[in-house]
Design a protein around this motif. Structure first.
Motif, mmCIF file in Angstrom:
data_model
loop_
_atom_site.group_PDB
_atom_site.id
_atom_site.type_symbol
_atom_site.label_atom_id
_atom_site.label_comp_id
_atom_site.label_asym_id
_atom_site.label_seq_id
_atom_site.Cartn_x
_atom_site.Cartn_y
_atom_site.Cartn_z
ATOM 1 N N GLN A 16 17.587 46.930 40.296
ATOM 2 C CA GLN A 16 18.390 46.937 41.520
ATOM 3 C C GLN A 16 19.736 46.271 41.267
ATOM 4 O O GLN A 16 20.770 46.745 41.716
ATOM 5 N N GLN A 17 19.740 45.136 40.573
ATOM 6 C CA GLN A 17 20.995 44.433 40.306
ATOM 7 C C GLN A 17 21.934 45.268 39.449
ATOM 8 O O GLN A 17 23.138 45.215 39.610
ATOM 9 N N SER A 18 21.376 46.067 38.534
ATOM 10 C CA SER A 18 22.237 46.858 37.662
ATOM 11 C C SER A 18 22.958 47.957 38.436
ATOM 12 O O SER A 18 23.978 48.461 37.993
ATOM 13 N N LYS A 19 22.456 48.352 39.609
ATOM 14 C CA LYS A 19 23.107 49.364 40.432
ATOM 15 C C LYS A 19 24.184 48.772 41.338
ATOM 16 O O LYS A 19 24.977 49.499 41.917
ATOM 17 N N LEU A 20 24.186 47.471 41.486
ATOM 18 C CA LEU A 20 25.112 46.838 42.410
ATOM 19 C C LEU A 20 26.565 47.075 42.031
ATOM 20 O O LEU A 20 26.910 47.153 40.857
ATOM 21 N N LYS A 21 27.404 47.182 43.046
ATOM 22 C CA LYS A 21 28.860 47.219 42.863
ATOM 23 C C LYS A 21 29.351 45.851 43.317
ATOM 24 O O LYS A 21 29.191 45.481 44.491
ATOM 25 N N ILE A 22 29.906 45.084 42.393
ATOM 26 C CA ILE A 22 30.356 43.732 42.704
ATOM 27 C C ILE A 22 31.833 43.637 42.370
ATOM 28 O O ILE A 22 32.262 44.012 41.286
ATOM 29 N N ARG A 23 32.575 43.139 43.317
ATOM 30 C CA ARG A 23 34.027 43.111 43.168
ATOM 31 C C ARG A 23 34.566 41.788 43.711
ATOM 32 O O ARG A 23 34.068 41.251 44.697
ATOM 33 N N ILE A 24 35.603 41.309 43.058
ATOM 34 C CA ILE A 24 36.341 40.142 43.534
ATOM 35 C C ILE A 24 37.754 40.611 43.856
ATOM 36 O O ILE A 24 38.407 41.256 43.029
ATOM 37 N N ALA A 25 38.203 40.307 45.058
ATOM 38 C CA ALA A 25 39.569 40.637 45.471
ATOM 39 C C ALA A 25 40.353 39.344 45.593
ATOM 40 O O ALA A 25 39.924 38.420 46.282
ATOM 41 N N LYS A 26 41.474 39.271 44.905
ATOM 42 C CA LYS A 26 42.393 38.128 45.026
ATOM 43 C C LYS A 26 43.610 38.642 45.765
ATOM 44 O O LYS A 26 44.266 39.578 45.306
ATOM 45 N N LYS A 50 27.233 43.625 59.335
ATOM 46 C CA LYS A 50 26.346 43.901 60.466
ATOM 47 C C LYS A 50 25.914 45.368 60.522
ATOM 48 O O LYS A 50 24.732 45.652 60.766
ATOM 49 N N VAL A 51 26.827 46.302 60.310
ATOM 50 C CA VAL A 51 26.509 47.718 60.566
ATOM 51 C C VAL A 51 26.279 48.565 59.317
ATOM 52 O O VAL A 51 25.741 49.658 59.429
ATOM 53 N N GLU A 52 26.669 48.081 58.149
ATOM 54 C CA GLU A 52 26.506 48.886 56.935
ATOM 55 C C GLU A 52 25.375 48.340 56.073
ATOM 56 O O GLU A 52 25.501 47.258 55.501
ATOM 57 N N PRO A 53 24.281 49.089 55.950
ATOM 58 C CA PRO A 53 23.162 48.608 55.122
ATOM 59 C C PRO A 53 23.556 48.397 53.658
ATOM 60 O O PRO A 53 22.992 47.539 52.987
ATOM 61 N N VAL A 72 38.039 37.253 48.046
ATOM 62 C CA VAL A 72 36.910 37.903 48.714
ATOM 63 C C VAL A 72 35.911 38.307 47.640
ATOM 64 O O VAL A 72 36.276 38.944 46.645
ATOM 65 N N PHE A 73 34.665 37.908 47.846
ATOM 66 C CA PHE A 73 33.559 38.259 46.938
ATOM 67 C C PHE A 73 32.709 39.292 47.656
ATOM 68 O O PHE A 73 32.171 39.010 48.726
ATOM 69 N N GLU A 74 32.624 40.486 47.079
ATOM 70 C CA GLU A 74 31.956 41.611 47.731
ATOM 71 C C GLU A 74 30.797 42.107 46.872
ATOM 72 O O GLU A 74 30.959 42.281 45.668
ATOM 73 N N ILE A 75 29.649 42.352 47.507
ATOM 74 C CA ILE A 75 28.524 42.973 46.812
ATOM 75 C C ILE A 75 28.048 44.146 47.655
ATOM 76 O O ILE A 75 27.743 43.992 48.845
ATOM 77 N N TYR A 76 27.986 45.301 47.010
ATOM 78 C CA TYR A 76 27.505 46.529 47.642
ATOM 79 C C TYR A 76 26.236 46.974 46.921
ATOM 80 O O TYR A 76 26.075 46.718 45.720
ATOM 81 N N ALA A 77 25.363 47.655 47.627
ATOM 82 C CA ALA A 77 24.096 48.101 47.051
ATOM 83 C C ALA A 77 24.316 49.078 45.890
ATOM 84 O O ALA A 77 23.487 49.161 44.983
ATOM 85 N N SER A 78 25.444 49.792 45.905
ATOM 86 C CA SER A 78 25.729 50.786 44.869
ATOM 87 C C SER A 78 27.191 51.214 44.986
ATOM 88 O O SER A 78 27.870 50.876 45.960
ATOM 89 N N GLU A 80 28.017 54.215 45.578
ATOM 90 C CA GLU A 80 28.011 55.107 46.744
ATOM 91 C C GLU A 80 28.195 54.317 48.042
ATOM 92 O O GLU A 80 28.961 54.716 48.920
ATOM 93 N N ALA A 81 27.516 53.183 48.160
ATOM 94 C CA ALA A 81 27.664 52.340 49.354
ATOM 95 C C ALA A 81 29.101 51.845 49.480
ATOM 96 O O ALA A 81 29.655 51.788 50.579
ATOM 97 N N TYR A 82 29.715 51.502 48.351
ATOM 98 C CA TYR A 82 31.107 51.056 48.357
ATOM 99 C C TYR A 82 32.039 52.174 48.828
ATOM 100 O O TYR A 82 32.922 51.957 49.654
ATOM 101 N N GLN A 83 31.829 53.368 48.310
ATOM 102 C CA GLN A 83 32.665 54.507 48.699
ATOM 103 C C GLN A 83 32.516 54.823 50.187
ATOM 104 O O GLN A 83 33.499 55.146 50.858
ATOM 105 N N LYS A 84 31.296 54.703 50.713
ATOM 106 C CA LYS A 84 31.077 54.903 52.156
ATOM 107 C C LYS A 84 31.816 53.836 52.957
ATOM 108 O O LYS A 84 32.401 54.124 53.996
#
Length: 124
Positions: A16-26, A50-53, A72-78, A80-84
């Motif tokens: 599951q962790q290997s599918k994650l999309k993790i990004r840092i925005a400065k 709240k609204v995006e799984p 900003v530290f962002e973690i998305y499930a994938s 695809e989730a990031y693109q959505k």
């Protein structure tokens, strides 16, 4: 059997962790808009989580010595989730509403070493 189940659970978590999309925005903000930017970012992050799984984490902080420097530290499930996420009304409202406020933006994709979280009450 218990050891096998534990190993399978560990491998599943690693997969599951290997599918994650993790990004840092400065982000550097124009000081004129700092309060408005912080409000827009807080509203956006709250709505996204709240609204995006697929939005797992959206944490925003600023440098105490340089309040116009936001991270900003962002973690998305994938991916695809990031693109959505990029197509949601709340993201587009934030992005378009803060364009004139942002002096610079640096996005860095990162890979996890260890992701540990404990609930921390929000500072208000």
């Amino acid at each position: 059997m218990a050891i096998l189940l534990m190993m399978l659970s560990t491998f599943s978590a690693m997969a599951q962790q290997s599918k994650l999309k993790i990004r840092i925005a400065k982000i550097e903000i124009d000081p004129t808009y700092l309060t408005a930017y912080q409000a827009a970012l807080a509203e956006h992050a709250e709505a996204a989580v709240k609204v995006e799984p697929g939005v797992l984490t959206l944490n925003a902080v600023y440098d105490k010595e340089h309040p116009t420097h936001v991270t900003v530290f962002e973690i998305y499930a994938s991916e695809e989730a990031y693109q959505k996420h990029l197509k949601t009304d709340h993201f587009l409202k934030y992005k378009n509403g803060t364009l004139k406020m942002v002096k610079s933006l640096q996005l860095t994709d990162v890979e996890p070493i260890s992701l540990q979280t404990k609930f921390v009450p929000e500072k208000r």
